[in-house]
Scaffold this motif. Structure first.
Motif, PDB file in Angstrom:
ATOM      1  N   ARG A   1      -1.655  12.343  15.623  1.00  0.00           N
ATOM      2  CA  ARG A   1      -0.300  12.313  15.166  1.00  0.00           C
ATOM      3  C   ARG A   1      -0.081  11.984  13.574  1.00  0.00           C
ATOM      4  O   ARG A   1       0.804  11.779  12.990  1.00  0.00           O
ATOM      5  CB  ARG A   1       0.756  11.423  16.014  1.00  0.00           C
ATOM      6  N   ALA A   2      -1.062  11.827  12.976  1.00  0.00           N
ATOM      7  CA  ALA A   2      -1.388  11.429  11.518  1.00  0.00           C
ATOM      8  C   ALA A   2      -1.852  12.525  10.753  1.00  0.00           C
ATOM      9  O   ALA A   2      -1.523  12.847   9.724  1.00  0.00           O
ATOM     10  CB  ALA A   2      -1.987  10.058  11.200  1.00  0.00           C
ATOM     11  N   PHE A   3      -3.292  12.787  11.237  1.00  0.00           N
ATOM     12  CA  PHE A   3      -4.158  13.599  10.214  1.00  0.00           C
ATOM     13  C   PHE A   3      -4.918  14.724  11.341  1.00  0.00           C
ATOM     14  O   PHE A   3      -5.500  14.147  12.384  1.00  0.00           O
ATOM     15  CB  PHE A   3      -5.242  13.092   9.537  1.00  0.00           C
TER      16      PHE A   3
ATOM     17  N   TYR B   1       2.137  17.826  13.757  1.00  0.00           N
ATOM     18  CA  TYR B   1       1.890  17.083  12.491  1.00  0.00           C
ATOM     19  C   TYR B   1       2.824  17.173  11.345  1.00  0.00           C
ATOM     20  O   TYR B   1       3.165  18.385  11.370  1.00  0.00           O
ATOM     21  CB  TYR B   1       0.499  17.211  12.007  1.00  0.00           C
ATOM     22  N   ASN B   2       3.195  16.319  10.943  1.00  0.00           N
ATOM     23  CA  ASN B   2       4.267  16.489   9.698  1.00  0.00           C
ATOM     24  C   ASN B   2       4.129  15.465   8.619  1.00  0.00           C
ATOM     25  O   ASN B   2       4.635  14.288   8.424  1.00  0.00           O
ATOM     26  CB  ASN B   2       5.680  16.115  10.414  1.00  0.00           C
ATOM     27  N   SER B   3       3.126  15.601   8.023  1.00  0.00           N
ATOM     28  CA  SER B   3       2.584  14.630   6.950  1.00  0.00           C
ATOM     29  C   SER B   3       2.196  15.361   5.710  1.00  0.00           C
ATOM     30  O   SER B   3       2.343  16.598   5.791  1.00  0.00           O
ATOM     31  CB  SER B   3       1.548  13.908   7.208  1.00  0.00           C
ATOM     32  N   THR B   4       1.806  14.878   4.888  1.00  0.00           N
ATOM     33  CA  THR B   4       1.399  15.841   3.325  1.00  0.00           C
ATOM     34  C   THR B   4       0.036  15.421   3.073  1.00  0.00           C
ATOM     35  O   THR B   4      -0.458  14.266   3.328  1.00  0.00           O
ATOM     36  CB  THR B   4       2.418  15.241   2.394  1.00  0.00           C
TER      37      THR B   4
ATOM     38  N   LYS C   1       5.609  20.573   8.791  1.00  0.00           N
ATOM     39  CA  LYS C   1       5.231  20.602  10.348  1.00  0.00           C
ATOM     40  C   LYS C   1       4.045  21.607  10.393  1.00  0.00           C
ATOM     41  O   LYS C   1       4.353  22.680  10.030  1.00  0.00           O
ATOM     42  CB  LYS C   1       6.450  20.698  11.214  1.00  0.00           C
TER      43      LYS C   1
ATOM     44  N   CYS D   1      -9.567  10.817   6.051  1.00  0.00           N
ATOM     45  CA  CYS D   1      -8.571  11.105   7.105  1.00  0.00           C
ATOM     46  C   CYS D   1      -8.969  11.994   8.281  1.00  0.00           C
ATOM     47  O   CYS D   1      -8.574  11.725   9.256  1.00  0.00           O
ATOM     48  CB  CYS D   1      -7.484  12.055   6.208  1.00  0.00           C
TER      49      CYS D   1
ATOM     50  N   SER E   1       2.215  20.428   3.264  1.00  0.00           N
ATOM     51  CA  SER E   1       3.222  19.557   3.916  1.00  0.00           C
ATOM     52  C   SER E   1       3.985  20.179   4.932  1.00  0.00           C
ATOM     53  O   SER E   1       4.115  21.395   4.586  1.00  0.00           O
ATOM     54  CB  SER E   1       4.017  18.798   2.621  1.00  0.00           C
TER      55      SER E   1
END
Length: 147
Positions: free
Chosen positions: A69-71, A106-109, A98, A59, A96
């Motif tokens: 915008r992903a990792f 970034y707003n992922s887990t 923002k 990642c 997880s």
């Protein structure tokens, strides 16, 4: 024919030996001056590099640049510099929601990776001292455990 085979083996041997030397020198040069003065930190960084390459590289990529915008990036990361405790917790327990890294949201887990306190300390020490990062914070397993 015999001379061609010998020449081929000789070239292969030289290329193989040369590539190992380059890898070792590049690794040592990538660490910050702060880390080079502490043998325990250097050992932790070396272990952390192995963990990073096993668990994080997919990642965050080999140079720690992440995927926009992903990792989030780990190289030259304002979040990493300003939020060491949160970064350690993320490596240990996942994260997880923002976060803002270098002005990008970034707003992922990131799922927990199941790392031990020692492995978390080692990988954070590697990240803190790689790709131009110069974060003077020697993380120990005891510090991870307290968090």
């Amino acid at each position: 024919m015999k001379n061609i085979i010998i020449l081929g083996i000789l070239i292969l041997t030289i290329v193989s030996c040369n590539s190992n030397t380059k890898k070792s020198n590049t690794t040592a040069q990538n660490y910050t001056k702060v880390s080079q003065d502490n043998p325990k930190l250097i050992a932790s960084i070396e272990r952390g590099k192995i963990i990073y390459n096993d668990m994080c590289v997919t990642c965050h990529l080999p140079e720690g640049k992440g995927v926009p915008r992903a990792f989030p990036p780990l190289a030259d990361s304002d979040y990493l510099r300003e939020n060491q405790n949160e970064s350690i917790k993320a490596a240990k327990y996942g994260i997880s929601g923002k976060i803002v890294v270098n002005g990008i949201t970034y707003n992922s887990t990131m799922a927990p990776l199941g790392l031990s306190d020692k492995e978390v300390a080692d990988v954070i020490n590697y990240v803190n001292n790689s790709w131009g990062n110069a974060i003077n914070n020697f993380v120990t397993p005891e510090k991870v455990s307290k968090l």
